[in-house]
Structures are given as C-alpha cells and as structure tokens.
Write a protein that holds these residues in place. Structure first.
Motif, PDB file in Angstrom:
ATOM      1  N   ALA A  50       0.825  -1.205   0.000  1.00 54.61           N
ATOM      2  CA  ALA A  50       0.000   0.000   0.000  1.00 54.61           C
ATOM      3  C   ALA A  50       0.860   1.257   0.000  1.00 54.61           C
ATOM      4  O   ALA A  50       0.491   2.282  -0.600  1.00 54.61           O
ATOM      5  CB  ALA A  50      -0.932  -0.004   1.207  1.00 54.61           C
ATOM      6  N   LEU A  51       2.013   1.211   0.652  1.00 54.41           N
ATOM      7  CA  LEU A  51       2.898   2.371   0.741  1.00 54.41           C
ATOM      8  C   LEU A  51       3.834   2.494  -0.454  1.00 54.41           C
ATOM      9  O   LEU A  51       4.405   3.555  -0.694  1.00 54.41           O
ATOM     10  CB  LEU A  51       3.727   2.291   2.030  1.00 54.41           C
ATOM     11  CG  LEU A  51       2.936   2.474   3.333  1.00 54.41           C
ATOM     12  CD1 LEU A  51       3.812   2.161   4.541  1.00 54.41           C
ATOM     13  CD2 LEU A  51       2.385   3.889   3.428  1.00 54.41           C
ATOM     14  N   SER A  52       3.990   1.410  -1.205  1.00 56.21           N
ATOM     15  CA  SER A  52       4.858   1.452  -2.379  1.00 56.21           C
ATOM     16  C   SER A  52       4.230   2.325  -3.463  1.00 56.21           C
ATOM     17  O   SER A  52       2.998   2.368  -3.607  1.00 56.21           O
ATOM     18  CB  SER A  52       5.062   0.032  -2.913  1.00 56.21           C
ATOM     19  OG  SER A  52       5.665   0.071  -4.196  1.00 56.21           O
ATOM     20  N   PRO A  53       5.033   3.029  -4.258  1.00 54.08           N
ATOM     21  CA  PRO A  53       4.467   3.814  -5.365  1.00 54.08           C
ATOM     22  C   PRO A  53       3.988   2.929  -6.518  1.00 54.08           C
ATOM     23  O   PRO A  53       3.291   3.400  -7.414  1.00 54.08           O
ATOM     24  CB  PRO A  53       5.641   4.695  -5.813  1.00 54.08           C
ATOM     25  CG  PRO A  53       6.859   3.940  -5.393  1.00 54.08           C
ATOM     26  CD  PRO A  53       6.494   3.235  -4.132  1.00 54.08           C
ATOM     27  N   ASP A  54       4.345   1.657  -6.501  1.00 50.60           N
ATOM     28  CA  ASP A  54       3.978   0.747  -7.575  1.00 50.60           C
ATOM     29  C   ASP A  54       2.809  -0.146  -7.139  1.00 50.60           C
ATOM     30  O   ASP A  54       2.485  -0.248  -5.965  1.00 50.60           O
ATOM     31  CB  ASP A  54       5.174  -0.132  -7.959  1.00 50.60           C
ATOM     32  CG  ASP A  54       6.384   0.697  -8.372  1.00 50.60           C
ATOM     33  OD1 ASP A  54       6.188   1.665  -9.128  1.00 50.60           O
ATOM     34  OD2 ASP A  54       7.505   0.384  -7.920  1.00 50.60           O
ATOM     35  N   GLY A  55       2.212  -0.802  -8.101  1.00 47.47           N
ATOM     36  CA  GLY A  55       1.206  -1.800  -7.791  1.00 47.47           C
ATOM     37  C   GLY A  55      -0.150  -1.245  -7.419  1.00 47.47           C
ATOM     38  O   GLY A  55      -0.884  -1.881  -6.648  1.00 47.47           O
ATOM     39  N   HIS A  56      -0.506  -0.086  -7.974  1.00 51.25           N
ATOM     40  CA  HIS A  56      -1.794   0.507  -7.646  1.00 51.25           C
ATOM     41  C   HIS A  56      -2.722   0.619  -8.863  1.00 51.25           C
ATOM     42  O   HIS A  56      -3.777   1.247  -8.775  1.00 51.25           O
ATOM     43  CB  HIS A  56      -1.595   1.891  -7.021  1.00 51.25           C
ATOM     44  CG  HIS A  56      -0.881   1.840  -5.705  1.00 51.25           C
ATOM     45  ND1 HIS A  56      -1.515   1.515  -4.534  1.00 51.25           N
ATOM     46  CD2 HIS A  56       0.427   2.032  -5.404  1.00 51.25           C
ATOM     47  CE1 HIS A  56      -0.627   1.535  -3.537  1.00 51.25           C
ATOM     48  NE2 HIS A  56       0.560   1.846  -4.051  1.00 51.25           N
ATOM     49  N   GLN A  57      -2.342   0.003  -9.963  1.00 48.25           N
ATOM     50  CA  GLN A  57      -3.177   0.050 -11.155  1.00 48.25           C
ATOM     51  C   GLN A  57      -3.816  -1.322 -11.375  1.00 48.25           C
ATOM     52  O   GLN A  57      -3.570  -2.265 -10.627  1.00 48.25           O
ATOM     53  CB  GLN A  57      -2.351   0.501 -12.366  1.00 48.25           C
ATOM     54  CG  GLN A  57      -1.538   1.769 -12.136  1.00 48.25           C
ATOM     55  CD  GLN A  57      -2.340   2.913 -11.538  1.00 48.25           C
ATOM     56  OE1 GLN A  57      -3.502   3.124 -11.899  1.00 48.25           O
ATOM     57  NE2 GLN A  57      -1.736   3.656 -10.610  1.00 48.25           N
ATOM     58  N   TYR A  58      -4.628  -1.422 -12.427  1.00 55.54           N
ATOM     59  CA  TYR A  58      -5.343  -2.669 -12.671  1.00 55.54           C
ATOM     60  C   TYR A  58      -4.399  -3.865 -12.716  1.00 55.54           C
ATOM     61  O   TYR A  58      -3.358  -3.836 -13.378  1.00 55.54           O
ATOM     62  CB  TYR A  58      -6.073  -2.612 -14.011  1.00 55.54           C
ATOM     63  CG  TYR A  58      -7.200  -1.613 -14.084  1.00 55.54           C
ATOM     64  CD1 TYR A  58      -8.288  -1.681 -13.216  1.00 55.54           C
ATOM     65  CD2 TYR A  58      -7.186  -0.612 -15.053  1.00 55.54           C
ATOM     66  CE1 TYR A  58      -9.325  -0.774 -13.305  1.00 55.54           C
ATOM     67  CE2 TYR A  58      -8.228   0.303 -15.151  1.00 55.54           C
ATOM     68  CZ  TYR A  58      -9.293   0.221 -14.269  1.00 55.54           C
ATOM     69  OH  TYR A  58     -10.321   1.123 -14.371  1.00 55.54           O
ATOM     70  N   ALA A  59      -4.812  -4.919 -12.054  1.00 57.71           N
ATOM     71  CA  ALA A  59      -4.132  -6.204 -12.217  1.00 57.71           C
ATOM     72  C   ALA A  59      -4.679  -6.882 -13.469  1.00 57.71           C
ATOM     73  O   ALA A  59      -5.749  -6.518 -13.974  1.00 57.71           O
ATOM     74  CB  ALA A  59      -4.390  -7.080 -10.997  1.00 57.71           C
ATOM     75  N   PRO A  60      -3.975  -7.865 -14.012  1.00 54.17           N
ATOM     76  CA  PRO A  60      -4.535  -8.620 -15.142  1.00 54.17           C
ATOM     77  C   PRO A  60      -5.877  -9.243 -14.757  1.00 54.17           C
ATOM     78  O   PRO A  60      -6.098  -9.610 -13.601  1.00 54.17           O
ATOM     79  CB  PRO A  60      -3.482  -9.700 -15.400  1.00 54.17           C
ATOM     80  CG  PRO A  60      -2.213  -9.128 -14.858  1.00 54.17           C
ATOM     81  CD  PRO A  60      -2.612  -8.304 -13.670  1.00 54.17           C
ATOM     82  N   MET A  61      -6.756  -9.368 -15.733  1.00 50.06           N
ATOM     83  CA  MET A  61      -8.112  -9.849 -15.463  1.00 50.06           C
ATOM     84  C   MET A  61      -8.155 -11.184 -14.719  1.00 50.06           C
ATOM     85  O   MET A  61      -8.915 -11.345 -13.759  1.00 50.06           O
ATOM     86  CB  MET A  61      -8.886  -9.913 -16.783  1.00 50.06           C
ATOM     87  CG  MET A  61     -10.316 -10.420 -16.672  1.00 50.06           C
ATOM     88  SD  MET A  61     -10.423 -12.222 -16.813  1.00 50.06           S
ATOM     89  CE  MET A  61     -10.056 -12.461 -18.551  1.00 50.06           C
ATOM     90  N   PRO A  62      -7.342 -12.189 -15.059  1.00 51.88           N
ATOM     91  CA  PRO A  62      -7.440 -13.473 -14.339  1.00 51.88           C
ATOM     92  C   PRO A  62      -6.801 -13.447 -12.955  1.00 51.88           C
ATOM     93  O   PRO A  62      -6.967 -14.396 -12.187  1.00 51.88           O
ATOM     94  CB  PRO A  62      -6.678 -14.449 -15.243  1.00 51.88           C
ATOM     95  CG  PRO A  62      -6.462 -13.740 -16.528  1.00 51.88           C
ATOM     96  CD  PRO A  62      -6.437 -12.281 -16.196  1.00 51.88           C
ATOM     97  N   GLY A  63      -6.071 -12.383 -12.648  1.00 50.64           N
ATOM     98  CA  GLY A  63      -5.317 -12.316 -11.410  1.00 50.64           C
ATOM     99  C   GLY A  63      -3.836 -12.183 -11.709  1.00 50.64           C
ATOM    100  O   GLY A  63      -3.371 -12.547 -12.805  1.00 50.64           O
ATOM    101  N   LEU A  64      -3.069 -11.671 -10.758  1.00 54.16           N
ATOM    102  CA  LEU A  64      -1.632 -11.524 -10.970  1.00 54.16           C
ATOM    103  C   LEU A  64      -1.002 -12.889 -11.254  1.00 54.16           C
ATOM    104  O   LEU A  64      -1.252 -13.849 -10.514  1.00 54.16           O
ATOM    105  CB  LEU A  64      -0.968 -10.922  -9.732  1.00 54.16           C
ATOM    106  CG  LEU A  64      -1.262  -9.451  -9.434  1.00 54.16           C
ATOM    107  CD1 LEU A  64      -0.627  -9.052  -8.103  1.00 54.16           C
ATOM    108  CD2 LEU A  64      -0.738  -8.549 -10.544  1.00 54.16           C
TER     109      LEU A  64
END
Length: 387
Positions: A50-64
């Motif tokens: 949550a605190l990282s600047p990355d990983g806040h956009q859509y994940a792939p539809m089936p899941g990461l």
C-alpha cells in the motif's frame, strides 16, 4: 415502475442480525466473521504494498500471474498427490468466493436450466440462480447429520439439470462430504452434461482428524467441476474479499468471459500481499493449523454450553454451531433469534433463513470464530438466560 427480478428477497439475514446486534449491544455470533486479525506477515505485506508507489493500477483480469503461480504451489504443498492446477489456464482470482460463484452461475446457467442444490443453503445460492433465469431444485438435507440422502438427490436430478451445487464443509451445519458422498455425486453426473460447482471456502476447517477432500481430487469430478476457495476464510480476512476459482481450461474460459465484465480485476495491492504471503512458509503453517485452531474453539464453546439445555448438534467442520432451543422456547426460530438478541444479549442466525420456503427446523446458528473472551461472555449470557 420497476418490476423487481427478486421481489421476494429482502436484506440479507446476516446484515439484519448484525444491525440488531449493534442496536441492542448483543454479542454478534450471527455473521460469519472472525474478531481477530489476519496473520501478521500478511498484514505487513499489505502495508508494504500500500505504501509502495507501484502496484496501484489494474491487475490482469485473471489475477496476478505471480499470485496464481503461488496458489498452484500451495495447493500442491497442502494437498499431496493432488494434480497441480495450471496457473494460466485453470485459476482465476475473484472478488471473494461470492463473485466467483455468481460468475460461474452466469456463465453456465441459461433460462430454464435447473440447478440442483442442498438446503439449508447459503442465502446467495437461490437468488443468484434465479437471476440467470435458472430454476433451483432444492433437496433437503436430513437433520441432524445434514448429509445428503442420495436417493432423494437422484429423484430430483433430471435431463434439465445443468449444474449441481455442493458445499463442503457445509454452511450452516458444518457437515463434511465423505469419500462415499463424492463417489455418489460422481455417479450421479456420470454420462450426463451436468457440471458441478463445489463451494469449498471452509476447506481447511475439517475436524477430528478427518481428511479434507475436494471435488478436484475425485477423478470422476475434476473434469467437470468449478471449485471455489476463499482467502478471507483461510486467513481471517473476510473484508479483503479475495477468493479464487479452480476449473479445467474450457470451464475457466467461460468463467472469465463473465468475470471480466463483473469485476474485471481484483485489488492489486491485496493480490501482491497474498502472493508474498503464499510464497513464505508462514501461510502454509497457518493453513495446516486451522483445523486444530477452530476445533479448539468449537470444543471451548460446546464445553461452555454443556448441561445448559441447549441441544448442540455435531460439528465436523466449518466454524458454526447449530443448536436446538426447545428447552427454552417453542417460538419460531426467527422470533426466538430476535429474543436472544434483545433479552439474552447474543445475536444468532435463525436456520429457517437458509431455506427458500422458510422451513423451520427449530435451530439457530452460532459463529464460534471468535476470541475466547467473546465466546466465554456469550456463553455466560446464554447460561444466564433472558434479562
């Protein structure tokens, strides 16, 4: 004027009883959520992402991809001998098992199709089937075992049966399918086009040394089954609303056709946190310890109520205790449940809420997924009686 698709459906019983608990100050043993935190490693992972600047956009539809690979690896570790699901073609991460269940029904059930299901049943099943134009075919599980009467199941099965919906460990009773039950289900659908939807969200909560079995482990079922799992139930994180569905590639493709237009993708930081946790030994240890953890809670709660007049039914799995109250009241279960909240100070769920026709077996459901002080305080109120 809007004509309702579900004119006979109101607010969920779980929401109503939780609101009643808040209104009255009753201890909430109604809604099925723990009152303790997820594993610390999982919470720390979520905070980190949550605190990282990355990983806040859509994940792939089936899941990461990383999470789906971690699910495959953990399934293999926790179920030795089980076939490894293909993370790319057979696993879909969903917004809780609830969304997975709805997406399966929407993908499979067409107007007029019948879905054979057992009652008592989680209250989502029937309405979700009806929203697809399907016809629920209800088979009542005989109390007190709540194990299927397979003669009755075969009598309800027809050429119009598109799907058989099963739930083991079972909510609300805690009944667990035996090897013979899985064999009977496989025999039922053999030679037909019927599929199986197996709700296994309490998969790790099987007690007294009994083995946990899955539809995926049965050679006659794995090729036609959607199997649902819940991170929320396994990791005490129901509010995260993350689950997944494992199904053969052809079934998964149909599930994803619907999933992409329902939620599309699930919270990215949450998936990253779960991937971190599943790649560690901590979550394996946690999952393996769940049966003993909840069995101890079951035994504590049952011990606290022993000799008090409550008729406590057997609980082979899950985290709910069904109890008869004939020693205290002859009232309908919904009326007695309201009295329990208002006068006894404990909120429960009347079991008639799990039947489409309001059938009343004279039982209420307690959730024992609570800290010991909560269970002890609730038991003291139940021993004391109405105030």
């Amino acid at each position: 004027m809007l004509a309702s698709k579900l004119p006979d459906v109101g607010t969920s019983i779980f929401t109503r009883m939780t609101l009643l608990a808040q209104e009255t100050g009753a201890l909430n043993l109604a809604q099925g959520f723990p009152d303790y935190a997820p594993p610390q490693a999982l919470r720390e992972a979520l905070a980190r992402h949550a605190l990282s600047p990355d990983g806040h956009q859509y994940a792939p539809m089936p899941g990461l991809p990383r999470l789906r690979a971690a699910i495959t690896a953990q399934v293999c570790r926790l179920r030795p001998g089980a076939l490894a699901p293909d993370p790319d073609a057979e696993i879909t991460v969903t917004a809780g098992a609830t969304e997975a269940l709805y997406a399966v029904l929407a993908a499979v059930v067409r107007p007029g199709d019948e879905v054979l299901m057992f009652e008592p049943a989680y209250d989502l099943y029937g309405p979700a089937i009806r929203l697809q134009g399907g016809v629920p075919r209800y088979v009542r599980l005989p109390a007190p075992s709540f194990r299927p009467d397979w003669d009755a199941v075969r009598a309800a099965f027809s050429a119009r049966t598109r799907l058989v919906l099963v739930n083991s460990p079972h909510n609300p009773s805690g009944a667990v399918f035996s090897a013979e039950d899985w064999d009977a289900l496989a025999d039922l659908v053999d030679g037909t086009d019927a599929l199986v939807l197996s709700d296994e969200v309490y998969e790790h909560l099987v007690f007294d040394g009994a083995p946990a079995r899955s539809a995926r482990q049965h050679p006659g079922l794995r090729g036609r089954s959607f199997v649902l799992s819940s991170f929320g139930k396994t990791y005490h994180a129901t509010g995260w609303k993350v689950g997944y569905c494992v199904a053969p590639p052809a079934l998964t493709r149909e599930l994803r056709r619907v999933h992409q237009f329902v939620t599309f993708s699930v919270s990215t930081p949450t998936q990253l946190a779960l991937a971190d946790a599943l790649e560690s030994d901590v979550t394996d240890e946690h999952a393996r310890g769940l049966a003993g953890f909840y069995q101890a809670k079951r035994d504590l709660f049952r011990g606290l109520l022993a000799g008090t007049g409550w008729e406590l039914l057997a609980v082979p799995g899950g985290y709910f205790q069904l109890a008869g109250y004939a020693a205290f009241s002859g009232a309908p279960d919904a009326e007695f449940a309201e009295e329990l909240a208002r006068r006894w100070g404990v909120a429960v769920v009347p079991v008639s809420a799990f039947y489409h026709d309001g059938y009343d077996p004279g039982l209420v459901r307690f959730c024992f997924a609570k800290e010991a002080p909560t269970l002890e305080a609730a038991a003291e109120r139940l021993r004391r009686g109405p105030g």
